[in-house]
Design a protein around this motif. Structure first.
Motif, PDB file in Angstrom:
ATOM      1  N   LYS A 142     -11.515 -43.535   3.340  1.00 47.98           N
ATOM      2  CA  LYS A 142     -10.872 -44.666   3.999  1.00 47.98           C
ATOM      3  C   LYS A 142     -11.011 -45.873   3.082  1.00 47.98           C
ATOM      4  O   LYS A 142     -12.121 -46.253   2.710  1.00 47.98           O
ATOM      5  CB  LYS A 142     -11.553 -44.961   5.338  1.00 47.98           C
ATOM      6  N   GLY A 143      -9.881 -46.457   2.680  1.00 44.53           N
ATOM      7  CA  GLY A 143      -9.918 -47.648   1.832  1.00 44.53           C
ATOM      8  C   GLY A 143     -10.518 -48.815   2.593  1.00 44.53           C
ATOM      9  O   GLY A 143     -10.152 -49.062   3.739  1.00 44.53           O
ATOM     10  N   VAL A 144     -11.443 -49.520   1.943  1.00 50.32           N
ATOM     11  CA  VAL A 144     -12.084 -50.661   2.610  1.00 50.32           C
ATOM     12  C   VAL A 144     -11.863 -51.983   1.873  1.00 50.32           C
ATOM     13  O   VAL A 144     -11.768 -53.028   2.506  1.00 50.32           O
ATOM     14  CB  VAL A 144     -13.594 -50.431   2.853  1.00 50.32           C
ATOM     15  N   LEU A 145     -11.800 -51.943   0.543  1.00 48.93           N
ATOM     16  CA  LEU A 145     -11.596 -53.162  -0.234  1.00 48.93           C
ATOM     17  C   LEU A 145     -10.805 -52.849  -1.496  1.00 48.93           C
ATOM     18  O   LEU A 145     -10.800 -51.725  -1.977  1.00 48.93           O
ATOM     19  CB  LEU A 145     -12.943 -53.779  -0.675  1.00 48.93           C
ATOM     20  N   GLY A 146     -10.198 -53.895  -2.036  1.00 45.77           N
ATOM     21  CA  GLY A 146      -9.557 -53.788  -3.334  1.00 45.77           C
ATOM     22  C   GLY A 146     -10.552 -54.138  -4.424  1.00 45.77           C
ATOM     23  O   GLY A 146     -11.767 -54.016  -4.242  1.00 45.77           O
ATOM     24  N   ARG A 147     -10.050 -54.637  -5.515  1.00 48.84           N
ATOM     25  CA  ARG A 147     -10.891 -54.959  -6.672  1.00 48.84           C
ATOM     26  C   ARG A 147     -11.906 -56.051  -6.369  1.00 48.84           C
ATOM     27  O   ARG A 147     -13.023 -56.039  -6.860  1.00 48.84           O
ATOM     28  CB  ARG A 147      -9.991 -55.385  -7.825  1.00 48.84           C
TER      29      ARG A 147
ATOM     30  N   LYS B  19      -7.264 -56.586  -0.196  1.00 45.65           N
ATOM     31  CA  LYS B  19      -7.056 -55.384   0.608  1.00 45.65           C
ATOM     32  C   LYS B  19      -7.029 -54.158  -0.307  1.00 45.65           C
ATOM     33  O   LYS B  19      -6.639 -54.243  -1.473  1.00 45.65           O
ATOM     34  CB  LYS B  19      -5.739 -55.476   1.381  1.00 45.65           C
ATOM     35  N   PRO B  20      -7.418 -52.991   0.238  1.00 52.49           N
ATOM     36  CA  PRO B  20      -7.401 -51.785  -0.590  1.00 52.49           C
ATOM     37  C   PRO B  20      -5.960 -51.384  -0.942  1.00 52.49           C
ATOM     38  O   PRO B  20      -5.044 -51.611  -0.160  1.00 52.49           O
ATOM     39  CB  PRO B  20      -8.062 -50.728   0.298  1.00 52.49           C
ATOM     40  N   SER B  21      -5.783 -50.794  -2.101  1.00 49.95           N
ATOM     41  CA  SER B  21      -4.457 -50.326  -2.521  1.00 49.95           C
ATOM     42  C   SER B  21      -3.986 -49.161  -1.666  1.00 49.95           C
ATOM     43  O   SER B  21      -2.786 -48.974  -1.464  1.00 49.95           O
ATOM     44  CB  SER B  21      -4.490 -49.886  -3.989  1.00 49.95           C
ATOM     45  N   PHE B  22      -4.941 -48.375  -1.162  1.00 47.69           N
ATOM     46  CA  PHE B  22      -4.611 -47.210  -0.338  1.00 47.69           C
ATOM     47  C   PHE B  22      -5.395 -47.279   0.962  1.00 47.69           C
ATOM     48  O   PHE B  22      -6.603 -47.528   0.954  1.00 47.69           O
ATOM     49  CB  PHE B  22      -4.940 -45.912  -1.087  1.00 47.69           C
TER      50      PHE B  22
END
Length: 147
Positions: free
Chosen positions: A75-80, A85-88
């Motif tokens: 489960k995506g939780v964060l981006g960079r 937001k996460p990319s996926f």
């Protein structure tokens, strides 16, 4: 009596382990293939993780049979960065030994798989098949955590 039961449990936990560490026969290995199913994030995208984890992934795994070594759900939780937001929204992985067997199983069950998408998402997934070239386990970290 309790001490004996505890000793038996400890013995059973260590059986089949080298130096007390479990062996992960199902861990990814060189030459194996990983099928990544990526669900891009974006405005208006929805994803039902409970359904995906409990219904969709086990269903697809059952189609793959003995060719499947293991599968994972992320489960995506964060981006960079922390505010990004996460990319996926989600990524599913299937670890397989034979691409031809995978393609055959998916082709035979394609309609069932695609028709199930509406039960958990409105996202068109991106599929990538990769060959695992190298696997490294951080033994230093394992040793540190055991002490």
């Amino acid at each position: 009596m309790i001490a004996i039961q505890g000793s038996i449990l400890l013995f059973l936990a260590l059986v089949g382990c080298e130096t007390g560490r479990p062996k992960f026969a199902d861990a990814p290995r060189i030459g194996m293939f990983r099928v990544s199913v990526l669900y891009p994030n974006g405005e208006g995208k929805t994803f039902d993780f409970e359904y995906y984890e409990k219904k969709h992934m086990p269903m697809v795994a059952s189609f793959l049979g003995e060719n499947l070594t293991l599968y994972e759900v992320e489960k995506g939780v964060l981006g960079r960065t922390s505010g990004e937001k996460p990319s996926f929204l989600a990524i599913g992985y299937f670890y397989i030994d034979d691409i031809n067997e995978y393609n055959k199983a998916i082709a035979q069950n394609r309609d069932t798989i695609i028709n199930d998408f509406n039960n958990y998402t409105n996202i068109q997934p991106i599929i990538q098949i990769s060959q695992i070239r190298k696997v490294v386990h951080n033994d230093a970290k394992r040793t540190k955590n055991e002490n």
